[in-house]
Design a protein around this motif. Sequence first.
Motif, short mmCIF file in Angstrom:
data_model
loop_
_atom_site.label_atom_id
_atom_site.label_comp_id
_atom_site.label_asym_id
_atom_site.label_seq_id
_atom_site.Cartn_x
_atom_site.Cartn_y
_atom_site.Cartn_z
N TRP A 1 28.71 -4.61 37.90
CA TRP A 1 29.98 -4.76 38.60
C TRP A 1 30.68 -3.41 38.72
CZ3 TRP A 1 31.10 -9.07 41.14
CH2 TRP A 1 30.52 -10.27 40.73
N THR A 2 30.39 -2.49 37.83
CA THR A 2 31.10 -1.20 37.82
C THR A 2 30.19 0.01 38.02
OG1 THR A 2 30.93 -1.13 35.39
CG2 THR A 2 32.95 -2.07 36.35
N THR A 3 28.87 -0.18 37.99
CA THR A 3 27.95 0.93 38.19
C THR A 3 26.80 0.46 39.08
OG1 THR A 3 26.59 2.60 37.07
CG2 THR A 3 26.59 0.40 36.13
N PRO A 4 26.25 1.35 39.95
CA PRO A 4 25.23 0.90 40.90
C PRO A 4 23.84 0.75 40.30
CG PRO A 4 25.72 3.22 41.24
CD PRO A 4 26.70 2.72 40.22
N VAL A 5 23.59 1.32 39.13
CA VAL A 5 22.25 1.30 38.54
C VAL A 5 22.35 1.00 37.04
CG1 VAL A 5 20.13 2.59 38.08
CG2 VAL A 5 21.42 3.04 40.17
N VAL A 6 21.45 0.15 36.56
CA VAL A 6 21.35 -0.12 35.13
C VAL A 6 19.87 -0.10 34.75
CG1 VAL A 6 21.59 -1.86 33.33
CG2 VAL A 6 23.48 -1.43 34.89
N ARG A 7 19.54 0.65 33.69
CA ARG A 7 18.16 0.71 33.20
C ARG A 7 18.06 0.03 31.84
NH1 ARG A 7 17.10 6.61 34.51
NH2 ARG A 7 17.17 6.94 32.26
N THR A 8 17.01 -0.76 31.69
CA THR A 8 16.67 -1.31 30.38
C THR A 8 15.40 -0.58 29.93
OG1 THR A 8 17.57 -3.48 30.93
CG2 THR A 8 16.01 -3.38 29.10
N ASP A 9 15.52 0.25 28.90
CA ASP A 9 14.37 1.03 28.45
C ASP A 9 13.41 0.21 27.61
OD1 ASP A 9 15.14 3.39 29.73
OD2 ASP A 9 16.47 3.96 28.08
N ASP A 10 13.94 -0.70 26.80
CA ASP A 10 13.07 -1.53 25.97
C ASP A 10 13.81 -2.82 25.63
OD1 ASP A 10 11.26 -2.69 24.31
OD2 ASP A 10 11.08 -0.99 22.93
N SER A 11 13.38 -3.90 26.22
CA SER A 11 14.06 -5.19 26.01
C SER A 11 13.89 -5.70 24.59
CB SER A 11 13.52 -6.23 27.00
OG SER A 11 12.14 -6.47 26.78
N GLU A 12 12.95 -5.12 23.84
CA GLU A 12 12.74 -5.57 22.46
C GLU A 12 13.55 -4.76 21.45
OE1 GLU A 12 8.66 -5.96 21.42
OE2 GLU A 12 8.18 -7.27 23.13
N ALA A 13 14.30 -3.79 21.95
CA ALA A 13 15.17 -3.05 21.04
C ALA A 13 16.23 -3.99 20.48
CB ALA A 13 15.82 -1.88 21.78
N ASP A 14 16.71 -3.71 19.31
CA ASP A 14 17.73 -4.53 18.64
C ASP A 14 17.27 -5.97 18.45
OD1 ASP A 14 19.50 -2.35 18.61
OD2 ASP A 14 20.17 -2.82 20.65
N GLY A 15 15.96 -6.13 18.29
CA GLY A 15 15.44 -7.46 17.96
C GLY A 15 15.10 -8.34 19.13
N GLY A 16 15.27 -7.86 20.35
CA GLY A 16 14.92 -8.66 21.52
C GLY A 16 15.84 -9.86 21.66
N GLY A 17 15.25 -11.05 21.79
CA GLY A 17 16.05 -12.26 21.90
C GLY A 17 16.68 -12.46 23.25
N ASN A 18 16.13 -11.84 24.31
CA ASN A 18 16.66 -12.03 25.66
C ASN A 18 15.53 -12.51 26.57
OD1 ASN A 18 15.29 -9.55 26.76
ND2 ASN A 18 16.64 -8.58 25.26
N VAL A 19 15.89 -12.84 27.80
CA VAL A 19 14.92 -13.39 28.74
C VAL A 19 13.77 -12.42 28.99
CG1 VAL A 19 14.60 -14.13 31.12
CG2 VAL A 19 16.60 -14.91 29.85
N LEU A 20 14.06 -11.14 29.13
CA LEU A 20 13.02 -10.17 29.43
C LEU A 20 11.99 -10.07 28.32
CD1 LEU A 20 14.85 -7.18 31.17
CD2 LEU A 20 13.79 -9.20 32.17
N SER A 21 12.46 -9.91 27.09
CA SER A 21 11.51 -9.79 25.98
C SER A 21 10.69 -11.06 25.83
CB SER A 21 12.26 -9.46 24.68
OG SER A 21 13.15 -10.51 24.33
N GLY A 22 11.30 -12.20 26.11
CA GLY A 22 10.58 -13.46 26.02
C GLY A 22 9.47 -13.57 27.03
N LEU A 23 9.57 -12.86 28.14
CA LEU A 23 8.54 -12.88 29.18
C LEU A 23 7.60 -11.69 29.09
CD1 LEU A 23 10.82 -13.96 32.17
CD2 LEU A 23 9.08 -15.36 31.05
N GLY A 24 7.79 -10.85 28.10
CA GLY A 24 6.92 -9.69 27.94
C GLY A 24 7.25 -8.54 28.85
#
Length: 249
Positions: free
Chosen positions: A104-127
Amino acid sequence: MPKRFVVAASEFTDLPRFPVGFELAEALTAAAQHLHGTGTPDDTMNTAVALAVRLLPDAEHAGIAEIQRGGRLRSLAWTDETVRFAAEPRQAGHTPHPHWERLWTTPVVRTDDSEADGGGNVLSGLGLRSALSLRLRADRRRLTVLTAYARKPQAFDEDATRVGRLFTAHVSLALDSATVREQLTEAMRTRDLIGQATGILMERLDIDAAGAFESLVKASQRENVKLRDLARRIVDANSGTSGRGVTER
């Protein structure tokens, strides 16, 4: 894991895979031609996700999603089922796509590692370990976002981000153009349909054009039906298809 179907890169034989240098300008030109050659916004988005996998370094999957205020997500286009699931609402206790709210406030967002901080999100769940999300459209109520995904961590660097921003600028222009064309086409169809219905009422009720149109509007309000839909009903009924028309003023 859902069955995956990734769009074959050979679909765009005039584009170099992961272009660099002067090839990038040529690839973006070719991509723009593909995008502007589409007929509808849906076609534009489907073409865009296929091109994103071809153009963005290390991209394996891509999708376009709409994000509404409050966090509601809706998949609009995807290269495979994995990506479609990545843009769906909360599932199996996982949190929604990480970091998308920042768009909403920036045009680009990067996720470097979805498993950082223990994962637990949709991306890490899908590999899916890496994601590069780029804003296509934004207004006060919703965002349209193109996201590229990779199964290895830290897949998208500054060069990939730069290519992504250039590419999404072309996608945004093509999407706006396709939307305008679709709206104009629908407006012309609606005008012609209402004109036909008005002509039918003029003959049926023995009234002039203004009276016929007024009768059509009143019937639309009375039956709580869109003017276009009522006009189609009258035209279909007159041609012997189905439905019922306006029989009273």
